[in-house]
Scaffold this motif. Structure first.
Motif, PDB file in Angstrom:
ATOM      1  N   GLY A   1      33.347  32.730  29.087  1.00  0.00           N
ATOM      2  CA  GLY A   1      34.335  33.761  28.782  1.00  0.00           C
ATOM      3  C   GLY A   1      35.028  34.325  30.007  1.00  0.00           C
TER       4      GLY A   1
ATOM      5  N   GLY B   1      38.936  22.264  32.238  1.00  0.00           N
ATOM      6  CA  GLY B   1      39.455  21.077  31.576  1.00  0.00           C
ATOM      7  C   GLY B   1      38.536  20.559  30.499  1.00  0.00           C
TER       8      GLY B   1
ATOM      9  N   SER C   1      37.668  29.106  19.982  1.00  0.00           N
ATOM     10  CA  SER C   1      36.388  29.471  20.598  1.00  0.00           C
ATOM     11  C   SER C   1      36.240  28.817  21.962  1.00  0.00           C
ATOM     12  CB  SER C   1      35.226  29.110  19.670  1.00  0.00           C
ATOM     13  OG  SER C   1      35.028  27.731  19.653  1.00  0.00           O
ATOM     14  N   THR C   2      36.737  27.586  22.097  1.00  0.00           N
ATOM     15  CA  THR C   2      36.644  26.943  23.410  1.00  0.00           C
ATOM     16  C   THR C   2      37.541  27.648  24.419  1.00  0.00           C
ATOM     17  OG1 THR C   2      36.344  24.872  22.222  1.00  0.00           O
ATOM     18  CG2 THR C   2      36.742  24.727  24.585  1.00  0.00           C
TER      19      THR C   2
ATOM     20  N   GLY D   1      44.351  42.204  24.431  1.00  0.00           N
ATOM     21  CA  GLY D   1      44.228  43.658  24.293  1.00  0.00           C
ATOM     22  C   GLY D   1      43.333  44.062  23.141  1.00  0.00           C
TER      23      GLY D   1
ATOM     24  N   ASP E   1      44.937  22.610  28.589  1.00  0.00           N
ATOM     25  CA  ASP E   1      44.356  21.654  29.523  1.00  0.00           C
ATOM     26  C   ASP E   1      43.153  22.246  30.237  1.00  0.00           C
ATOM     27  OD1 ASP E   1      46.265  19.909  28.768  1.00  0.00           O
ATOM     28  OD2 ASP E   1      47.551  20.177  30.530  1.00  0.00           O
ATOM     29  N   ALA E   2      43.309  23.487  30.663  1.00  0.00           N
ATOM     30  CA  ALA E   2      42.221  24.118  31.405  1.00  0.00           C
ATOM     31  C   ALA E   2      40.960  24.196  30.555  1.00  0.00           C
ATOM     32  CB  ALA E   2      42.640  25.505  31.867  1.00  0.00           C
ATOM     33  N   ALA E   3      41.149  24.417  29.257  1.00  0.00           N
ATOM     34  CA  ALA E   3      39.984  24.513  28.380  1.00  0.00           C
ATOM     35  C   ALA E   3      39.614  23.152  27.806  1.00  0.00           C
ATOM     36  CB  ALA E   3      40.271  25.499  27.255  1.00  0.00           C
ATOM     37  N   GLY E   4      40.465  22.171  28.029  1.00  0.00           N
ATOM     38  CA  GLY E   4      40.191  20.846  27.501  1.00  0.00           C
ATOM     39  C   GLY E   4      40.274  20.772  25.994  1.00  0.00           C
TER      40      GLY E   4
ATOM     41  N   ALA F   1      37.716  33.504  32.989  1.00  0.00           N
ATOM     42  CA  ALA F   1      38.700  32.506  33.394  1.00  0.00           C
ATOM     43  C   ALA F   1      38.403  32.072  34.815  1.00  0.00           C
ATOM     44  CB  ALA F   1      40.105  33.093  33.296  1.00  0.00           C
TER      45      ALA F   1
ATOM     46  N   SER G   1      38.299  30.685  24.382  1.00  0.00           N
ATOM     47  CA  SER G   1      37.645  31.937  24.703  1.00  0.00           C
ATOM     48  C   SER G   1      36.509  31.702  25.697  1.00  0.00           C
ATOM     49  CB  SER G   1      37.138  32.582  23.422  1.00  0.00           C
ATOM     50  OG  SER G   1      36.468  33.769  23.710  1.00  0.00           O
ATOM     51  N   ASP G   2      35.736  30.625  25.496  1.00  0.00           N
ATOM     52  CA  ASP G   2      34.674  30.282  26.455  1.00  0.00           C
ATOM     53  C   ASP G   2      35.247  30.064  27.844  1.00  0.00           C
ATOM     54  OD1 ASP G   2      32.793  30.433  24.531  1.00  0.00           O
ATOM     55  OD2 ASP G   2      32.469  28.261  24.313  1.00  0.00           O
ATOM     56  N   ALA G   3      36.433  29.465  27.869  1.00  0.00           N
ATOM     57  CA  ALA G   3      37.046  29.156  29.154  1.00  0.00           C
ATOM     58  C   ALA G   3      37.684  30.392  29.773  1.00  0.00           C
ATOM     59  CB  ALA G   3      38.098  28.066  28.972  1.00  0.00           C
ATOM     60  N   GLY G   4      37.562  31.533  29.090  1.00  0.00           N
ATOM     61  CA  GLY G   4      38.118  32.754  29.638  1.00  0.00           C
ATOM     62  C   GLY G   4      39.592  32.946  29.343  1.00  0.00           C
ATOM     63  N   GLU G   5      40.126  32.097  28.452  1.00  0.00           N
ATOM     64  CA  GLU G   5      41.514  32.257  28.031  1.00  0.00           C
ATOM     65  C   GLU G   5      41.521  32.993  26.701  1.00  0.00           C
ATOM     66  OE1 GLU G   5      44.366  31.315  29.336  1.00  0.00           O
ATOM     67  OE2 GLU G   5      43.862  29.794  30.857  1.00  0.00           O
TER      68      GLU G   5
END
Lengths: 311, 435, 461
Positions: free
Chosen positions: C216, C251, B185-186, B256, B166-169, C218, B188-192
């Motif tokens: 990248g 989101g 990839s999305t 990691g 959800d956070a990354a949509g 969070a 990863s963009d969202a930092g997950e």
């Protein structure tokens, strides 16, 4: 291994056991000239030794503290962070372990394996040690040299043959099989240790007993066993710890229902991170008995280990 | 060496031995057994590696047989290593009547040693009528039927954390390309971090490979590779490895990085997703549910799974599981197997939970939760294209030994995915060495 | 440790041992003469031991040799093929190689450590306590020691002690950046720059504002000061401005490369304005909304560079249990277990050195180091030899520590003969090769056996 222990020498009537390993009290043996230089260095030496001692203590402390933390805490941060937050320490892992029938069973299996095999080794080796030290028969010296040679035989040689033998006899996987294996592989050392010790018992004591018409078994019981006390104690403690700590024999010869703690814990190691609660508390429990034995009987244990030099 | 994967708790939970056996199997003595009780007084032994809840449920399934026939069935837990448990028993001439083998490889081995009794009578016809050809072949050696896949594990699902998605949509992907190109990839963009890998447990890597290979190269090639009729250096293998490299070669996509991926074992990787929330997805079978629950997630809510995306034409369905075989000619053995293979017994089991059947006659509505119901549906839908875990079919030295064969080769590949050809060669060498 | 001989210093004196087939001395026991018991009684005393030794040692040695000449299932005679496979089979070969490393490194390391500890503790009051602490690991199982070191060697510096110490030191020297995972949004015109940073490909001139979208990171990891991103501030004629922000709408959604309402700035990012010759014209730091400005810039074309320090990866520590370091790491654990053994034996040897010898050397003007090297070590050499040989025998058979410490994925890299033997014989069920490995281990300890027998005979003659 303390200097205290060295001071508490065995009563005079008894033969001397192997001398205290660290018996040297490194007291004044330096000349006045070197003393000054030594004093200078001694501060550095003290610090160095404290650091070394920490290096030995801290990892064990780490295990202990980890065993008092929840798996979630252990996964999230290092054990040392708990030192600042003692409130998060809990006995839950230990409580869980006591509720775990497999672990509790494996604890008793360890006892059931260790006690009989230690007793059997001591009894059988005492008899054989006495015979090799004080009874006359052809080939005795060669036989003893044979025992000396067997001291270094690696346990691996017996794994496959004995596994097959046990399969045929229907005791593969059983506690009996594990116990007997430990007896078999513990004997050379045990015989060696006791025979050497018994041989040092003053000759006249035995002669006198034999003169009095004592039967061999009586002499063995009345003279040899009491005088051999220290060596038998060393052997008992040494064997006890050896068997208690064994993993390899259990891995091969004990099945799931009869496994000792070491094997039960080893199975958990495959999922080290996830089972850290069981592993850390279980490993610590498995260490408690050896540590108590070690601190209570350190002198005898060290003697046993020293006698174990050049296996 | 694969047993532990079913039990989140490894060895300690295993072998809750004696107490439960006694408790679970005491009944069945009575003369009051309904349904005739034509096996009155017969005593049977069943050995499997299940413990805890799994064992309780199985014993409950067995008790229906006891009531029906009047026989007494004693359950023996084998411990982690079924082969090591059975070997000496066979040698000593005292095998259990029925054993649950975790690998078809063992079945072949024992059949070759004449340690198994072929299915006959009702048991043979139950297998015939309830299972697809593929499962019949899997349990057969030289055309002789020996085994019934009794309890299956679904290995073609990817677990994810809905709040991370959800956070990354992003949505659960349908295809491999979507999963790598869009979802990962999305995220990863969202930092997950997209994936938690369980590389220290080599079998999880074989499962990755099997899914990609089955979907990409198709069931026929899958069977040929399993039988080593095509070499591991085959182009299809190299291609599957290249595909895996699209994830394994991206340190940013794994918790990691590369070294973390190789050093994390199962189920620590599950904890990384559901406990520490360090990653969004973890690939492993249905039994991840147990570890996810242990990590504090609720399956179906904050721990969900989507079908392993299709790499080629169809999404793969790889199944593992335990195969029931007869090891004695004692009276009642074949009857017990016939009962276990029946849709009634398996439907009962399905209702108890923690169970997935490969029996085509067991209806999805027999399961008590939606999640398992959906899994069962995918197995039924895949029909003849379902495949059994390859690493458990090949010789265990190649497919199921720590530090060896597939496990080691795929771990090496995860460590350095740069050269798929070299990895394929390593696999081929190991396969030859083991055969 | 399960067998063996008296400690060397004890050897001659303590059990004042009877000779094995040597000339009887006055104190020679065992010559019971007419009073001695009959031979059959001796046999009765020895019988249980003989049965055990026969069944558990002699028979297995014979059977292993025999079994090693047959194939995996034991049905086909293969001669020496198993021995050949041992040296050609890659996993076994790795085991052999590691065993060589072990045998060369571990006994020396442990003996040297024991020697150092023994010498140092001679001078301190709390020697007993120190020795107790260092000797303690000998009492606990290798399994427990293995668990202890698994915790020490844990890769994650948050959890593993060794890496926690190392990274703490390292981070003080070279601190990690605020946004190690951040990377440019693709297609935003940001290229890899010097020293791990990023450079805007288009040049900027005074009066312009630039956009520097990163991804990248969070959203949860943003500092509290991060507020909604705003576009580059108005740049006067002598300023270059810009915004560096997290170009990801929580989101999903949002336009790539554009500042969307929910996107936030990346405060604290260091930005440099670089001249054509590579020298830095100005530096700036992004604020809470991600904006920054270089004021008082001379006319000309510049590149905007995101400093590499923003993205410096935190040091992850040493991969102790990876393929390359796993054997040294386990040897470290082995040292931890065995140093106490070496220390105690050597300390006993030290105590037995006649003081006159040392004093004489000192009177002759020798320094402490010279005394140590010229007098102490030579006098200690028999003890050192015993310690060394003992360790070698144990190291050859090392099993538990390797088996327990090495994680599954590096078991193959950490492999040693005893582990390989177990795995081959009981994992892969190839008892032919397994027996060959066992026989090979036996052959390897034969020199120690000879050493042992010779020493024993010498001490008792």
């Amino acid at each position: 291994m303390s200097d205290d222990a060295a001071a508490t020498a065995p009563p005079d009537a008894r033969p001397d056991p192997p001398p205290e390993p660290d018996g040297g009290e490194g007291a004044p043996r330096r000349s006045a000239a070197s003393r000054a230089a030594a004093l200078l260095g001694s501060g550095a030496v003290q610090v160095l030794l404290v650091l070394i001692a920490l290096f030995w203590l801290v990892p064990t402390l780490g295990l202990f503290v980890s065993s008092l933390r929840t798996p979630a805490d252990n996964a999230a941060s290092g054990w040392w962070t708990a030192l600042a937050r003692p409130a998060e320490l809990t006995l839950a892992n230990y409580a869980g372990l006591l509720d775990n029938p497999v672990f509790v069973g494996s604890f008793w299996n360890t006892v059931l394996i260790t006690v009989p095999s230690t007793l059997l080794i001591v009894v059988i080796a005492s008899l054989a040690g006495y015979a090799l030290a004080w009874m006359e028969f052809p080939g005795r010296d060669w036989l003893f040299l044979g025992v000396v040679a067997l001291l270094v035989v690696p346990i691996q040689v017996a794994l496959v043959p004995i596994a097959q033998l046990y399969g045929g006899a229907g005791i593969y996987g059983s506690i009996v099989g594990v116990v007997l294996f430990h007896v078999g592989f513990g004997l050379p050392f045990a015989i060696f240790l006791l025979r050497n010790f018994f041989a040092a018992i003053p000759r006249d004591l035995l002669e006198a007993a034999r003169m009095d018409g004592g039967k061999e078994l009586t002499i063995f019981r009345r003279v040899i066993l009491p005088l051999g006390g220290p060596a038998i104690a060393s052997l008992t403690i040494f064997q006890f710890l050896w068997v208690w700590n064994d993993l390899l024999v259990a891995l091969v010869f004990a099945d799931a229902a009869n496994q000792p703690m070491t094997k039960a814990l080893q199975a958990e190691m495959r999922q080290f991170g996830a089972n850290i609660d069981v592993i850390s508390s279980g490993a610590f429990i498995s260490m408690v008995v050896p540590l108590v034995v070690f601190f209570a009987f350190q002198r005898y244990f060290v003697q046993g280990v020293m006698a174990g030099a050049v296996k | 060496m694969t047993e532990h994967r079913w039990s989140a708790r490894g060895g300690v939970a295993l072998a809750a031995a004696g107490a439960l056996v006694a408790a679970g199997c005491a009944p069945g003595d009575g003369g009051g057994a309904p349904g005739g009780g034509d096996l009155q007084g017969v005593q049977l032994k069943v050995a499997a590696k299940w413990t805890g809840v799994e064992q309780e449920n199985f014993v409950e399934v067995l008790s229906a047989f006891e009531e029906e026939t009047g026989a007494t069935v004693e359950y023996e837990p084998t411990g982690e290593d079924t082969g090591a448990y059975l070997g000496p028993k066979i040698e000593a001439g005292e095998p259990p009547d029925v054993a649950l083998l975790p690998q078809p490889g063992l079945l072949e081995e024992y059949a070759a040693q004449d340690a198994l009794v072929p299915l006959s009578g009702d048991a043979a016809s139950a297998l015939e009528s309830n299972y697809t050809d593929y499962w019949r072949d899997l349990g057969s050696v030289d055309g002789e039927p020996y085994g019934i896949l009794l309890k299956a594990a679904h290995k073609s699902i990817v677990w994810y954390r809905p709040d991370a998605f959800d956070a990354a949509g992003v949505q659960p992907p349908q295809t491999w390309d979507d999963m790598v190109g869009t979802t990962a990839s999305t995220l990863s963009d969202a930092g997950e971090t997209p994936f938690a890998m369980c590389g220290a447990s080599g079998w999880t890597l074989t499962d990755w490979f099997e899914n990609v290979y089955l979907s990409q190269a198709g069931p026929e090639n899958y069977d040929r590779l399993t039988a080593h009729e095509i070499p591991w250096t085959d182009e299809s293998v190299v291609q599957a490895l290249e595909t895996l490299g699209e994830v394994w070669g991206e340190p940013d996509y794994m918790v990691g990085g590369t070294s973390g991926a190789v050093q994390t074992d199962f189920p620590t990787c599950v904890t990384q997703v559901y406990g520490q929330q360090e990653a969004a997805m973890v690939y492993e079978a249905d039994f991840v549910a147990a570890s996810a629950t242990e990590a504090g997630a609720t399956v179906g809510e904050d721990a969900r799974a989507f079908p392993f995306p299709s790499v080629g034409e169809a999404a793969p369905v790889v199944v593992g599981g335990d195969i029931a075989v007869a090891m004695s000619e004692n009276e009642g053995t074949q009857e017990l197997l016939a009962y276990l293979a029946s849709p009634e017994a398996q439907s009962t089991w399905a209702g108890l939970g923690g169970y997935l059947s490969a029996n085509s006659q067991v209806q999805p509505d027999a399961y008590d939760d939606d999640f398992t119901r959906q899994l069962a549906q995918t197995v039924l839908d895949a029909g003849e294209d379902v495949r059994y875990d390859m690493s458990d079919q090949v010789p265990s030295r190649f497919g199921a030994t720590e530090g060896r064969g597939m496990w080691a080769a795929l771990q090496d590949f995860l460590r350095d995915p740069g050269d798929p050809e070299a990895a394929a060669q390593e696999l081929e060498d190991a396969a030859q060495e083991a055969s | 440790m399960a067998e063996t001989s008296q400690p060397p210093e004890a050897g001659g004196a303590a059990p004042g041992g009877p000779a094995a087939g040597e000339e009887p001395g006055p104190q020679e026991p065992g010559r019971a003469g007419a009073l001695g018991p009959p031979g059959w009684l001796a046999l009765a005393f020895l019988l249980p031991a003989l049965l055990f030794l026969g069944a558990y040692m002699l028979y297995p040695i014979g059977f292993s040799v025999y079994r090693s000449l047959w194939d995996a299932s034991g049905t086909t005679f293969v001669g020496l093929e198993n021995y050949l496979r041992m040296f050609t089979n890659p996993p076994t070969f790795v085991a052999l190689r590691n065993n060589v490393v072990w045998v060369v490194v571990a006994p020396i390391a442990v003996t040297v450590a024991g020697l150092i500890f023994a010498v140092l503790t001679e001078r301190i009051r709390w020697a007993t306590a120190f020795k107790l602490v260092v000797f303690m690991p000998m009492a606990v199982s290798f399994l427990a020691s293995g668990v202890i070191f698994r915790l020490v060697y844990e890769q994650d510096p948050e959890r593993g002690l060794a890496n926690a110490v190392i990274t703490t030191v390292q981070d003080t020297v070279a601190p990690a950046g605020a946004y190690p995972d951040a990377r440019p949004r693709e297609g935003a015109g940001l290229a890899e720059g010097p020293e791990g940073g990023y450079r805007l490909e288009a040049e900027a001139a005074p009066g312009e504002g630039v956009a520097l979208p990163l991804v990248g990171v969070a959203a949860d990891d943003l500092p509290a000061s991060a507020g909604p991103a705003s576009g580059p501030p108005d740049a006067g004629p002598e300023a270059v401005t810009g915004t560096v922000w997290l170009d990801f709408t929580p989101g999903g959604g949002g336009e790539e490369g554009a500042i969307d309402p929910e996107e936030r700035g990346l405060p604290g990012v260091q930005v440099r304005l670089v001249e054509a010759d590579g020298s830095t014209a100005a530096t700036a730091r992004a604020g809470g909304d991600g904006s920054f400005a270089f004021e008082g810039v001379e006319p000309g074309a510049y590149s905007v560079v995101l400093d590499g320090r923003n993205f410096a990866e935190p040091y992850r520590g040493v991969t102790w249990l990876g393929p390359t370091l796993v054997t040294p790491a386990i040897i470290g654990a082995y040292l931890w277990v065995w140093a106490g053994f070496a220390m105690v034996l050597i300390a006993a040897g030290l105590a037995a050195i006649p003081r006159e010898a040392l004093e004489a050397a000192r009177v002759d003007g020798a320094t402490e180091w010279q005394v140590f090297r010229r007098v102490t070590v030579p006098l200690l050499s028999p003890v050192l030899m015993v310690v060394f040989v003992t360790l070698m025998i144990y190291v050859l058979k090392i099993f538990d520590l390797v088996f327990v410490i090495a994680p599954g994925s590096v078991q193959a890299d950490a492999n040693v003969l005893a582990v390989e033997m177990w795995r081959v014989a009981f994992g892969a069920n190839d008892q032919g090769l397994g027996s060959a490995l066992a026989v090979f281990l036996l052959v390897l300890v034969v020199p120690a056996m000879v050493f042992q027998i010779r020493r024993f005979r010498r001490e008792n003659s």
